[in-house]
Design an enzyme around this catalytic site. Structure first.
Site, PDB file in Angstrom:
ATOM      1  N   HIS A  94       9.112   7.242   4.666  1.00  0.00           N
ATOM      2  CA  HIS A  94       9.539   8.267   5.148  1.00  0.00           C
ATOM      3  C   HIS A  94       8.569   9.581   5.071  1.00  0.00           C
ATOM      4  O   HIS A  94       7.658   9.805   4.542  1.00  0.00           O
ATOM      5  CB  HIS A  94      10.714   8.834   4.266  1.00  0.00           C
ATOM      6  CG  HIS A  94      11.632   9.712   5.025  1.00  0.00           C
ATOM      7  ND1 HIS A  94      11.491  11.262   5.096  1.00  0.00           N
ATOM      8  CD2 HIS A  94      12.808   9.483   5.833  1.00  0.00           C
ATOM      9  CE1 HIS A  94      12.424  11.512   5.857  1.00  0.00           C
ATOM     10  NE2 HIS A  94      13.295  10.613   6.440  1.00  0.00           N
ATOM     11  N   ASP A 142      17.751   3.662   6.848  1.00  0.00           N
ATOM     12  CA  ASP A 142      17.885   2.268   7.609  1.00  0.00           C
ATOM     13  C   ASP A 142      17.984   1.110   6.948  1.00  0.00           C
ATOM     14  O   ASP A 142      18.440   0.140   7.565  1.00  0.00           O
ATOM     15  CB  ASP A 142      17.119   2.633   8.717  1.00  0.00           C
ATOM     16  CG  ASP A 142      17.213   3.729   9.602  1.00  0.00           C
ATOM     17  OD1 ASP A 142      18.340   4.017  10.025  1.00  0.00           O
ATOM     18  OD2 ASP A 142      16.289   4.335   9.946  1.00  0.00           O
TER      19      ASP A 142
HETATM   20  N1  ACO Z   1       5.388  -0.674   6.380  1.00  0.00           N
HETATM   21  C1  ACO Z   1       4.150  -0.299   5.814  1.00  0.00           C
HETATM   22  N2  ACO Z   1       3.567   0.322   5.789  1.00  0.00           N
HETATM   23  C2  ACO Z   1       3.886   1.666   5.749  1.00  0.00           C
HETATM   24  C3  ACO Z   1       5.252   1.859   6.260  1.00  0.00           C
HETATM   25  C4  ACO Z   1       6.071   0.817   6.195  1.00  0.00           C
HETATM   26  N3  ACO Z   1       7.427   0.925   6.547  1.00  0.00           N
HETATM   27  N4  ACO Z   1       5.439   3.392   6.244  1.00  0.00           N
HETATM   28  C5  ACO Z   1       4.184   3.873   6.183  1.00  0.00           C
HETATM   29  N5  ACO Z   1       3.294   2.925   5.921  1.00  0.00           N
HETATM   30  C6  ACO Z   1       1.833   3.181   5.371  1.00  0.00           C
HETATM   31  C7  ACO Z   1       1.133   3.712   6.630  1.00  0.00           C
HETATM   32  O1  ACO Z   1       0.694   2.672   7.344  1.00  0.00           O
HETATM   33  C8  ACO Z   1       0.148   4.643   6.157  1.00  0.00           C
HETATM   34  O2  ACO Z   1      -0.668   3.866   5.360  1.00  0.00           O
HETATM   35  P1  ACO Z   1      -2.586   4.253   5.353  1.00  0.00           P
HETATM   36  O3  ACO Z   1      -2.345   5.653   4.385  1.00  0.00           O
HETATM   37  O4  ACO Z   1      -2.925   3.061   4.830  1.00  0.00           O
HETATM   38  O5  ACO Z   1      -2.957   4.696   6.671  1.00  0.00           O
HETATM   39  C9  ACO Z   1       0.996   5.347   4.862  1.00  0.00           C
HETATM   40  O6  ACO Z   1       1.871   4.223   4.811  1.00  0.00           O
HETATM   41  C10 ACO Z   1       1.489   6.563   5.181  1.00  0.00           C
HETATM   42  O7  ACO Z   1       2.525   6.592   6.378  1.00  0.00           O
HETATM   43  P2  ACO Z   1       2.427   7.425   7.614  1.00  0.00           P
HETATM   44  O8  ACO Z   1       2.391   6.457   9.067  1.00  0.00           O
HETATM   45  O9  ACO Z   1       1.499   8.424   7.571  1.00  0.00           O
HETATM   46  O10 ACO Z   1       3.919   7.946   7.420  1.00  0.00           O
HETATM   47  P3  ACO Z   1       4.504   8.906   8.666  1.00  0.00           P
HETATM   48  O11 ACO Z   1       5.166  10.117   7.712  1.00  0.00           O
HETATM   49  O12 ACO Z   1       3.766   9.159   9.708  1.00  0.00           O
HETATM   50  O13 ACO Z   1       5.736   7.889   9.096  1.00  0.00           O
HETATM   51  C11 ACO Z   1       7.475   6.551   9.113  1.00  0.00           C
HETATM   52  C12 ACO Z   1       6.910   7.845   8.562  1.00  0.00           C
HETATM   53  C13 ACO Z   1       7.616   6.664  10.672  1.00  0.00           C
HETATM   54  C14 ACO Z   1       9.307   6.497   8.540  1.00  0.00           C
HETATM   55  C15 ACO Z   1       6.967   5.242   8.666  1.00  0.00           C
HETATM   56  O14 ACO Z   1       7.208   5.150   7.071  1.00  0.00           O
HETATM   57  C16 ACO Z   1       7.513   4.135   9.003  1.00  0.00           C
HETATM   58  O15 ACO Z   1       6.998   3.716  10.161  1.00  0.00           O
HETATM   59  N6  ACO Z   1       8.450   3.362   8.593  1.00  0.00           N
HETATM   60  C17 ACO Z   1       9.201   2.194   9.370  1.00  0.00           C
HETATM   61  C18 ACO Z   1      10.174   2.544  10.263  1.00  0.00           C
HETATM   62  C19 ACO Z   1      11.258   3.270   9.618  1.00  0.00           C
HETATM   63  O16 ACO Z   1      11.853   2.823   8.750  1.00  0.00           O
HETATM   64  N7  ACO Z   1      11.713   4.336  10.055  1.00  0.00           N
HETATM   65  C20 ACO Z   1      12.928   5.130   9.895  1.00  0.00           C
HETATM   66  C21 ACO Z   1      12.735   6.447   9.050  1.00  0.00           C
HETATM   67  S1  ACO Z   1      14.266   7.325   8.524  1.00  0.00           S
HETATM   68  C22 ACO Z   1      14.760   7.849   9.697  1.00  0.00           C
HETATM   69  O17 ACO Z   1      14.190   8.210  10.752  1.00  0.00           O
HETATM   70  C23 ACO Z   1      16.224   7.857  10.160  1.00  0.00           C
END
Ligand code: ACO
Length: 428
Positions: free
Chosen positions: A306, A363
């Site tokens: 998140h 989710d």
């Molecule tokens: N699986 C694997 N790796 C992940 C995940 C995941 N679900 N989420 C984040 N990461 C990793 C990223 O690749 C990044 O790695 P790095 O530092 O090596 O590059 C690190 O964790 C930080 O993640 P960001 O992408 O910078 O996080 P951001 O704040 O941009 O994205 C998001 C948040 C979109 C929710 C992300 O965690 C994600 O894609 N999760 C899966 C989709 C999801 O469940 N979305 C629902 C969110 S809740 C909602 O909207 C209701």
């Protein structure tokens, strides 16, 4: 004494005011920076930017705290109903008995769709994505309620809000019925909000859907947990569209479009696809975790991570407990729940997830409960939208009522070609 931050830029020292939020969070106000220096701030994906001042929802992502209008989410999920929470979010305080009864009545009076709108369902392809239908139909409400395109007073606003909150449920259920080739079931004003939605989804002519109170409570809880989450992608979209003084229907329709994306509300669909793939033997949970860690795979562990929560999402905690309760009550085992638990266990002891502070989000478990209610996967994000609508409306109102709000218009760092001439077709 006013607190300030100092910025040294091209030999000049600038003092930037610091704004302190109600819970002590600090923001450096850069609103005048461009005017004073000619330089913008670059904040990719606005991860570090406060879009506005707001009094609606407070989140502390490190501690896993979520409060609506100051009230912790844990205090809201087992007592009130969703309509009461909608009123709280929109109007800023808990309603008294009369206010709640008036609002519930307004919802009942506005649950039907205009016949013109209802006929439009006949022209939509049977396999159309329900989120596309929802967004289009919410926008189409503007065609049938043109007197509400500008909102001059609280009465008009309340009517527009009631129309949206009531009709969104009718539109959602109609889109499901259409996709199944089933006759439309009209709303029943005698039923409560969630019961009425389940009735329109699952009753058939002359046979009312038999409602399980545990299921009705679980849906009520899901809607409440989704009702607001401050400046998330869809809410920021609603605010952006609304900042151009677009009407409430158009602004909320835009919110639906943003929510549809798999990185936002669409993640609940992706979670179930992932769990189903594992259940069908297409992948082991360990392989799923390995893929999620591999940046070249393009795969993410959906329902994990998140932007704001760097701790267990309090909504996921509540939903996990609700899953156990609902399954115990209906005495069904869903193998997807066991797989979800296994994935969570693996992820929470893996250094990749631990170091990045990635925890289950809202989710991760919501889809498993919706599935147990008989709600098909392609309706999950629609259910999220029904829940989130009061939050969108509250934010639209807050911005609309703020005399200092301006059109949201960010800037960019241009990296394209410098000026060059047009080359005629014959010379290319
Ligand atoms: N699986 C694997 N790796 C992940 C995940 C995941 N679900 N989420 C984040 N990461 C990793 C990223 O690749 C990044 O790695 P790095 O530092 O090596 O590059 C690190 O964790 C930080 O993640 P960001 O992408 O910078 O996080 P951001 O704040 O941009 O994205 C998001 C948040 C979109 C929710 C992300 O965690 C994600 O894609 N999760 C899966 C989709 C999801 O469940 N979305 C629902 C969110 S809740 C909602 O909207 C209701």
């Amino acid at each position: 004494m006013e607190r300030t931050a100092k910025l040294t830029f091209e030999g000049h020292e600038l003092e930037l005011p610091i704004e302190e939020g109600a819970e002590g969070e600090l923001a450096i106000d850069v609103s005048d920076l461009y005017g004073k220096t000619g330089a913008t701030t670059l904040d990719r994906s606005l991860a570090n930017t406060a879009l506005c001042r707001s009094q609606i929802t407070y989140i502390d992502g490190d501690k896993g705290i979520l409060r609506y209008r100051g009230i912790p989410i844990e205090d809201l999920v087992y007592r009130p109903n969703f309509v009461e929470i909608a009123w709280l979010l929109i109007f800023g305080r808990l309603p008294n008995r009369q206010e709640l009864s008036d609002f519930s009545e307004a919802l009942s009076n506005n649950q039907l769709l205009h016949e013109g709108l209802r006929h439009q369902f006949q022209h939509i392809p049977v396999d159309a994505p329900p989120m596309a239908i929802l967004s289009a139909m919410l926008n189409n409400l503007a065609c049938y309620h043109q007197e509400l395109l500008t909102v001059e007073d609280t009465e008009q606003f309340t009517l527009a809000a009631a129309r949206l909150i009531s009709k969104v449920r009718t539109i959602a259920a109609f889109s499901y019925r259409r996709s199944r080739g089933l006759p439309i079931i009209h709303p029943d004003p005698a039923l409560r909000y969630c019961a009425n939605f389940l009735h329109m989804m699952f009753s058939v002519p002359y046979r009312h859907h038999v409602l399980d109170p545990e299921i009705e409570d679980a849906l009520n809880l899901i809607f409440i947990l989704h009702a607001d989450h401050e400046q998330n992608c869809s809410t920021a979209t609603v605010r952006t569209v609304g900042s151009a003084r677009a009407n409430l229907f158009a602004s909320c329709a835009a919110g639906v479009c943003a929510l549809w994306g798999p990185l936002h509300g669409g993640a609940n669909v992706e979670v179930i696809s992932m769990l189903e793939q594992i259940a069908a033997g297409g992948m082991e949970p360990e392989e799923c975790i390995r893929l999620a860690k591999d940046k070249d795979s393009g795969f993410r562990l959906f329902g994990f991570g998140h932007r704001v929560y760097k701790n267990y999402d309090p909504r996921a905690k509540i939903l996990r407990e609700t899953c156990e309760r609902v399954f115990a009550r209906i005495q069904v085992r869903d193998p997807l729940l066991d797989i979800a638990r296994k994935l969570e266990e693996l992820a929470l002891k893996d250094s990749y997830f631990v170091d990045r502070r990635l925890y289950p989000n809202v989710d991760f478990y919501s889809g498993i409960i919706l599935r147990a209610m008989g709600i098909p996967t392609n309706m999950f994000t629609v259910c999220f939208a029904i829940g989130r609508l009061p939050g969108w409306i509250a934010h639209w109102k807050e911005q609309h009522d703020d005399p200092s709000s301006r059109i949201i218009r960010p800037r960019q760092v241009y990296l394209g070609s410098k000026q060059r001439g047009y080359v005629p077709m014959s010379e290319r």
